[in-house]
Design a protein around this motif. Structure first.
Motif, PDB file in Angstrom:
ATOM      1  N   GLN A 187      -5.592  -9.741 -15.097  1.00  0.00           N
ATOM      2  CA  GLN A 187      -5.287  -8.690 -14.838  1.00  0.00           C
ATOM      3  C   GLN A 187      -5.238  -8.333 -13.244  1.00  0.00           C
ATOM      4  OE1 GLN A 187      -4.129  -5.948 -16.467  1.00  0.00           O
ATOM      5  NE2 GLN A 187      -4.318  -7.043 -18.578  1.00  0.00           N
ATOM      6  N   VAL A 188      -4.412  -7.969 -12.423  1.00  0.00           N
ATOM      7  CA  VAL A 188      -4.569  -8.039 -11.056  1.00  0.00           C
ATOM      8  C   VAL A 188      -4.238  -6.462 -10.643  1.00  0.00           C
ATOM      9  CG1 VAL A 188      -3.306  -8.687  -8.930  1.00  0.00           C
ATOM     10  CG2 VAL A 188      -3.010 -10.100 -10.656  1.00  0.00           C
ATOM     11  N   GLY A 189      -5.161  -5.983 -10.004  1.00  0.00           N
ATOM     12  CA  GLY A 189      -5.056  -4.458  -9.294  1.00  0.00           C
ATOM     13  C   GLY A 189      -6.401  -3.998  -9.096  1.00  0.00           C
ATOM     14  N   HIS A 195      -2.163  -8.809  -2.464  1.00  0.00           N
ATOM     15  CA  HIS A 195      -1.869  -9.356  -3.877  1.00  0.00           C
ATOM     16  C   HIS A 195      -0.058  -9.690  -3.787  1.00  0.00           C
ATOM     17  CE1 HIS A 195      -5.179  -6.728  -5.456  1.00  0.00           C
ATOM     18  NE2 HIS A 195      -5.472  -8.090  -5.768  1.00  0.00           N
ATOM     19  N   ALA A 196       0.517  -9.506  -2.933  1.00  0.00           N
ATOM     20  CA  ALA A 196       1.838  -9.512  -2.815  1.00  0.00           C
ATOM     21  C   ALA A 196       2.145 -11.133  -2.394  1.00  0.00           C
ATOM     22  CB  ALA A 196       2.565  -8.541  -1.655  1.00  0.00           C
ATOM     23  N   LEU A 221       5.905 -11.462  -6.776  1.00  0.00           N
ATOM     24  CA  LEU A 221       5.196 -10.280  -6.866  1.00  0.00           C
ATOM     25  C   LEU A 221       5.283  -9.572  -5.421  1.00  0.00           C
ATOM     26  CD1 LEU A 221       3.583  -9.129  -9.312  1.00  0.00           C
ATOM     27  CD2 LEU A 221       1.415  -9.791  -8.207  1.00  0.00           C
ATOM     28  N   GLN A 222       5.994  -8.188  -5.710  1.00  0.00           N
ATOM     29  CA  GLN A 222       6.268  -7.530  -4.914  1.00  0.00           C
ATOM     30  C   GLN A 222       5.538  -5.923  -4.730  1.00  0.00           C
ATOM     31  OE1 GLN A 222      10.689  -7.521  -5.242  1.00  0.00           O
ATOM     32  NE2 GLN A 222      10.653  -8.468  -3.373  1.00  0.00           N
ATOM     33  N   VAL A 223       5.093  -5.445  -3.938  1.00  0.00           N
ATOM     34  CA  VAL A 223       4.215  -4.307  -3.675  1.00  0.00           C
ATOM     35  C   VAL A 223       5.034  -3.222  -3.013  1.00  0.00           C
ATOM     36  CG1 VAL A 223       2.049  -3.025  -3.020  1.00  0.00           C
ATOM     37  CG2 VAL A 223       2.061  -5.565  -3.720  1.00  0.00           C
ATOM     38  N   THR A 224       5.313  -2.081  -3.554  1.00  0.00           N
ATOM     39  CA  THR A 224       6.035  -0.892  -3.027  1.00  0.00           C
ATOM     40  C   THR A 224       5.208   0.174  -2.732  1.00  0.00           C
ATOM     41  OG1 THR A 224       6.181   0.440  -5.035  1.00  0.00           O
ATOM     42  CG2 THR A 224       7.891  -1.396  -5.057  1.00  0.00           C
TER      43      THR A 224
END
Length: 378
Positions: A187-189, A195-196, A221-224
């Motif tokens: 689990q990532v968050g 993290h990207a 893994l992209q972060v918006t």
């Protein structure tokens, strides 16, 4: 590795059952422990070259390399002296015999140093690659959560998750089981900019922890939510006839050189276009052609900078694309396919029926002829 070769001052010691005893004896030294690392990495592809470096902050007269529980001598290592107070022990071609835990020490005058920290050398490419996926998807909002899943046919072992570049220490996923398949979850968050990036996972069997598989396919893994959202519009309109062309236009007030178009619920990666002109307006055109019912759905676009493609803007407002006439066209194609299959089946049945009747008629004709011959004979 600079300098001349000085093999007598660089010793690779063989450690078998007495390995820990040798290490404990070396730890009795009074000099500070050296640092140890592998170049280019401690994670080495099968057959590649790697050098184990041992470095000190003062002048050393000799260096020693220890390996835990090896099955053959380390004398085959190439050794070299470097003028900057470090020595290298090189492995020409990485194999399963070279994996394991290493430590080094040095000698200055009559004094021996403490042992360095552990260096674990692992080899990749030994087994079939696992698969890596993200749930609910690889595009995650800032502050959100994502589950990374690594799956393999190996029923027991360990998973190793690496983030590229710069992840020298692999993260281990928690083991779970799904029938005969091994599957690990991480689990990532809450998601942040660190993290990207690009991730790969490996698997190693339980009995050979230093022999890793081939890497999985990369997961980006992209972060918006990092920048302000762009706008998304369509030409000629949001309702398009089946078979026509449609253009989705993504536009930003701020300057960005990369734009991404994604469709909700689609498993295909987003389309990506680079901006060709730096002048305003900052926009790109995504062309969908020819339009079918598969293109119908909800679209969003994002903007980013090419030097950091994993950090995306907030999503644009959703755009619902409708394809008119898609049902009738689809039904027409489906009906034509059905008619073709039905005609083919009828032809095959006709041929089989004709052959069956032909086979039945031939014995009857032969029997009739034989009867007439007997009658003629009488």
């Amino acid at each position: 590795m600079g300098g001349s070769t000085r093999t007598p001052t660089l010793t690779a010691l063989l450690c078998l059952g007495l390995c820990w005893g040798l290490w404990d004896e070396a730890q009795m030294g009074t000099l500070p422990k050296p640092s140890i690392w592998a170049d280019p990495s401690h994670i080495v592809t099968k057959g590649s070259r790697v050098t184990i470096w041992c470095q000190v902050s003062l002048q050393a007269d000799g260096y020693y390399l220890y390996k835990e529980k090896v099955s053959e001598s380390l004398e085959t290592l190439e050794t070299s002296w470097d003028s900057s107070n470090k020595a290298g022990f090189s492995i020409k071609s990485m194999s399963s015999h070279n994996v394991g835990r290493y430590r080094c020490a040095y000698q200055s005058g009559e004094s021996r140093s403490q042992l360095s920290d552990d260096l674990t050398l692992v080899m990749t490419g030994q087994h079939e690659a696992p698969s890596l996926s993200a749930n609910p998807g690889p595009v995650v909002a800032l502050g959100g959560n994502v589950s990374l899943s690594c799956s393999s046919l190996w029923p027991r072992g360990s998973f190793h998750l690496l983030k590229e570049p710069g992840a020298n220490v692999p993260q281990h996923l928690e083991w779970t089981f799904h029938r005969e398949r091994g599957q690990g979850f991480l689990q990532v968050g809450p998601m942040n900019t660190s993290h990207a990036g690009t991730y790969r996972c490996y698997v190693s069997p339980e009995s050979y922890p230093y022999l890793w598989s081939q890497p999985s396919d990369p997961l980006h893994l992209q972060v918006t939510g990092i920048y302000e959202k762009p706008s998304l519009s369509t030409q000629p309109g949001a309702s398009v006839s089946w078979g026509e062309n449609v253009t989705l236009q993504c536009c930003s007030e701020l300057w960005f050189d990369t734009f991404h178009l994604s469709k909700e619920g689609s498993l295909t990666p987003p389309q990506v276009l680079r901006l060709q002109d730096t002048a305003k307006p900052h926009q790109v055109n995504f062309t969908l052609s020819p339009v079918t019912s598969d293109f119908e759905g909800t679209y969003r676009c994002y903007s980013s900078h090419s030097n950091n493609p994993y950090l995306l803007s907030q999503p644009s407002d959703p755009l619902d694309l409708l394809v008119s006439g898609s049902n009738s066209q689809d039904y027409t194609v489906e009906n034509l396919i059905r008619l073709g299959i039905s005609a083919l089946i009828l032809m095959v049945l006709g041929v089989l029926l004709f052959q069956a009747r032909h086979r039945q008629s031939r014995p009857q004709y032969a029997a009739g002829t034989s009867t007439r011959k007997r009658e003629d004979g009488q």
